[in-house]
Design a protein around this motif. Structure first.
Motif, PDB file in Angstrom:
ATOM      1  N   GLN A   1       1.043  -1.575   0.498  1.00 15.30           N
ATOM      2  CA  GLN A   1      -0.225   0.130   0.133  1.00 15.30           C
ATOM      3  C   GLN A   1       0.904   1.334   0.076  1.00 15.30           C
ATOM      4  O   GLN A   1       2.125   1.627   0.797  1.00 15.30           O
ATOM      5  N   THR A   2       0.561   2.129  -1.280  1.00 15.20           N
ATOM      6  CA  THR A   2       1.536   3.387  -0.774  1.00 15.20           C
ATOM      7  C   THR A   2       0.428   4.483  -0.757  1.00 15.20           C
ATOM      8  O   THR A   2       1.128   5.843  -0.495  1.00 15.20           O
ATOM      9  N   ASP A   3      -0.862   4.659  -1.281  1.00 13.60           N
ATOM     10  CA  ASP A   3      -2.019   5.558  -1.521  1.00 13.60           C
ATOM     11  C   ASP A   3      -2.596   6.205   0.274  1.00 13.60           C
ATOM     12  O   ASP A   3      -2.504   7.109   0.332  1.00 13.60           O
ATOM     13  N   LYS A   4      -2.461   4.871   1.145  1.00 18.26           N
ATOM     14  CA  LYS A   4      -2.696   5.642   2.163  1.00 18.26           C
ATOM     15  C   LYS A   4      -1.280   5.476   3.809  1.00 18.26           C
ATOM     16  O   LYS A   4      -1.655   5.320   4.598  1.00 18.26           O
ATOM     17  N   GLY A   5      -0.278   5.673   2.928  1.00 17.21           N
ATOM     18  CA  GLY A   5       1.089   5.391   4.065  1.00 17.21           C
ATOM     19  C   GLY A   5       1.483   4.404   3.445  1.00 17.21           C
ATOM     20  O   GLY A   5       0.833   3.139   3.283  1.00 17.21           O
ATOM     21  N   LYS A   6       3.149   4.366   3.287  1.00 11.23           N
ATOM     22  CA  LYS A   6       4.017   2.657   3.149  1.00 11.23           C
ATOM     23  C   LYS A   6       3.694   2.041   4.264  1.00 11.23           C
ATOM     24  O   LYS A   6       3.076   1.714   5.405  1.00 11.23           O
ATOM     25  N   GLY A   7       3.187   1.024   3.434  1.00  9.46           N
ATOM     26  CA  GLY A   7       3.395  -0.539   4.420  1.00  9.46           C
ATOM     27  C   GLY A   7       2.619  -1.863   3.296  1.00  9.46           C
ATOM     28  O   GLY A   7       2.365  -1.840   2.379  1.00  9.46           O
ATOM     29  N   VAL A   8       1.759  -2.468   4.213  1.00  8.29           N
ATOM     30  CA  VAL A   8       1.264  -3.447   3.742  1.00  8.29           C
ATOM     31  C   VAL A   8      -0.701  -3.371   4.009  1.00  8.29           C
ATOM     32  O   VAL A   8      -0.492  -2.955   4.887  1.00  8.29           O
ATOM     33  N   GLU A   9      -1.386  -3.880   3.857  1.00  7.36           N
ATOM     34  CA  GLU A   9      -3.169  -3.712   3.655  1.00  7.36           C
ATOM     35  C   GLU A   9      -3.730  -5.274   3.713  1.00  7.36           C
ATOM     36  O   GLU A   9      -2.931  -5.323   2.342  1.00  7.36           O
ATOM     37  N   VAL A  10      -4.781  -4.848   4.214  1.00  8.81           N
ATOM     38  CA  VAL A  10      -5.090  -6.632   3.562  1.00  8.81           C
ATOM     39  C   VAL A  10      -5.776  -6.457   3.032  1.00  8.81           C
ATOM     40  O   VAL A  10      -6.964  -4.724   3.564  1.00  8.81           O
ATOM     41  N   THR A  11      -6.306  -6.286   1.876  1.00 10.36           N
ATOM     42  CA  THR A  11      -8.236  -6.315   1.475  1.00 10.36           C
ATOM     43  C   THR A  11      -8.719  -7.196   1.298  1.00 10.36           C
ATOM     44  O   THR A  11      -9.505  -7.132   0.865  1.00 10.36           O
ATOM     45  N   GLY A  12      -8.762  -8.584   1.771  1.00  9.64           N
ATOM     46  CA  GLY A  12      -9.630  -9.559   2.116  1.00  9.64           C
ATOM     47  C   GLY A  12      -9.867 -10.197   1.505  1.00  9.64           C
ATOM     48  O   GLY A  12      -9.059 -10.922   2.808  1.00  9.64           O
ATOM     49  N   THR A  13     -10.272 -11.404   1.709  1.00  6.69           N
ATOM     50  CA  THR A  13     -10.782 -12.880   1.936  1.00  6.69           C
ATOM     51  C   THR A  13     -10.248 -13.399   0.544  1.00  6.69           C
ATOM     52  O   THR A  13     -11.178 -13.379  -0.347  1.00  6.69           O
ATOM     53  N   ALA A  14      -9.138 -14.665   0.260  1.00  5.31           N
ATOM     54  CA  ALA A  14      -9.489 -15.487  -1.247  1.00  5.31           C
ATOM     55  C   ALA A  14     -10.542 -16.795  -1.266  1.00  5.31           C
ATOM     56  O   ALA A  14     -10.362 -17.276   0.305  1.00  5.31           O
TER      57      ALA A  14
END
Length: 372
Positions: A192-205
């Motif tokens: 994730q770069t748009d909301k601050g640098k880091g990793v974002e959880v986006t959901g479930t596969a």
């Protein structure tokens, strides 16, 4: 005399039963913390390892090793030829698999991992939107974050508590894969770069067998988990109240769901499975209109609107699982146990698309937290 003989026998047996293990010296071992798998070409995968760097003078806190290969063992031997330490797998925190590779099937890969007794079965399994290798490389440069493996580990654990993603470890995936009538689900993450640098959880596969067949987002995941009987509590943002209250409230309503009771029953009617799911949610209003005094009629109105909104969301998720052919709730497993004669006559992959779901949702707002 008899006691002495018994004591001596116990001592002799203890000596004979002692075993040994290959010595592994910590200072000479490079413990793999993360393993990434992604599509490379038709025949090969791109595999990545991260290992901690103990040397405090080193620029990076983790060592990143990657290469293409058709087999995991082949890559591990390549890694041992470039790492300064003996590469060991006993401390793996996560297995990361990119979504394009997951669509092809991942059980064969997991079987190889599970054959090695040093690979921990409690490591998290994660799907990435994008390259795991790229994620490892970018996270190496984030000085305001912990070591990438520990950062992602804590990120996943905190989101499991909020029910934004399921808890899926290696042994859980394998158990569900080999159980007829239930399909695995895995958390999805991305850089994730748009909301601050880091990793974002986006959901479930969502999986059908060992193949990724669909995805749901973090708003839908808590209610899939609720229907599975696994929701731990979450924050739900209602936008339907915004539509009803345009003049006084343009933000919506946030409710904190802290207790969930699920009832589920499966019957066979007219040769079709009929599934009744009832969810009773105990909640509190976390944010709505400030400096207002709510009466009982308005509370009932809010409960009714949110109950209907969550019901629609549950039905949307269930319809989607039928479209993609994934049964994460395990309806087939229940039918196999309780209606085995019907189970033996049908192909569940086809029959699941015809399941009739009846969903009932009741939201009880215990307090509204008004400030006056």
């Amino acid at each position: 005399m008899k006691k002495t003989i018994i004591f001596l026998l116990i001592i002799i047996m203890s000596i004979n039963l002692t075993g040994c293990w290959d010595q592994k010296i910590y200072e000479k071992s490079g413990f793999v913390l993360q393993v990434g798998f992604e599509t490379y070409n038709t025949n090969d995968m791109l595999i990545s390892f991260t290992l901690p760097v103990v040397d405090m003078t080193a620029k990076e806190r983790t060592e990143l090793i990657y290469s293409n290969g058709a087999m995991l063992r082949e890559f591990r031997e390549k890694a041992r030829k470039t790492s300064a330490k003996v590469v060991e797998g006993g401390k793996i925190q996560q297995f990361l698999i990119d979504d394009s590779l997951a669509k092809k099937g991942i059980n064969n890969l997991f079987e190889v991992i599970e054959r090695d007794s040093t690979d921990p079965p409690t490591a998290f399994v994660l799907i990435t939107e994008g390259s795991p290798k790229e994620m490892f490389q970018v996270l190496q440069g984030y000085g305001d974050k912990p070591v990438p493996a520990f950062y992602i580990h804590d990120l996943i654990r905190s989101n499991i508590k909020s029910s934004y993603v399921p808890e899926t470890r290696m042994f859980q995936f394998s158990t569900q894969y080999f159980s007829p009538g239930i399909d695995p689900i895995i958390p999805i993450i991305k850089l994730q770069t748009d909301k601050g640098k880091g990793v974002e959880v986006t959901g479930t596969a969502l999986f059908s067998g060992d193949k990724l067949v669909g995805k749901i987002d973090t708003k839908e995941t808590p209610f899939l988990l609720a229907m599975m009987g696994k929701m731990k509590g979450t924050i739900f943002i209602s936008k339907r109240l915004t539509e009803k209250e345009q003049e006084n409230n343009k933000k919506g309503c946030a409710i904190s769901i802290n207790k969930v009771k699920r009832k589920l029953s499966v019957n066979i009617l007219d040769n079709k499975p009929v599934v009744n799911i009832s969810l009773n949610l105990n909640a509190a209003i976390a944010e709505f209109k400030w400096n207002e005094m709510y009466d009982s009629d308005f509370e009932q109105y809010v409960e009714g609107v949110i109950s209907a909104e969550i019901k629609d969301l549950c039905e949307k998720v269930l319809k989607y699982t039928q479209e993609v052919g994934s049964d994460p709730i395990g309806i087939g497993d229940i039918i196999r146990a309780k209606h085995n004669n019907y189970w033996e006559k049908i192909n569940w992959e086809n029959a699941y698309k015809d399941v009739v779901f009846n969903v009932k949702v009741n939201v009880n707002i215990s307090n509204h937290g008004v400030i006056r």
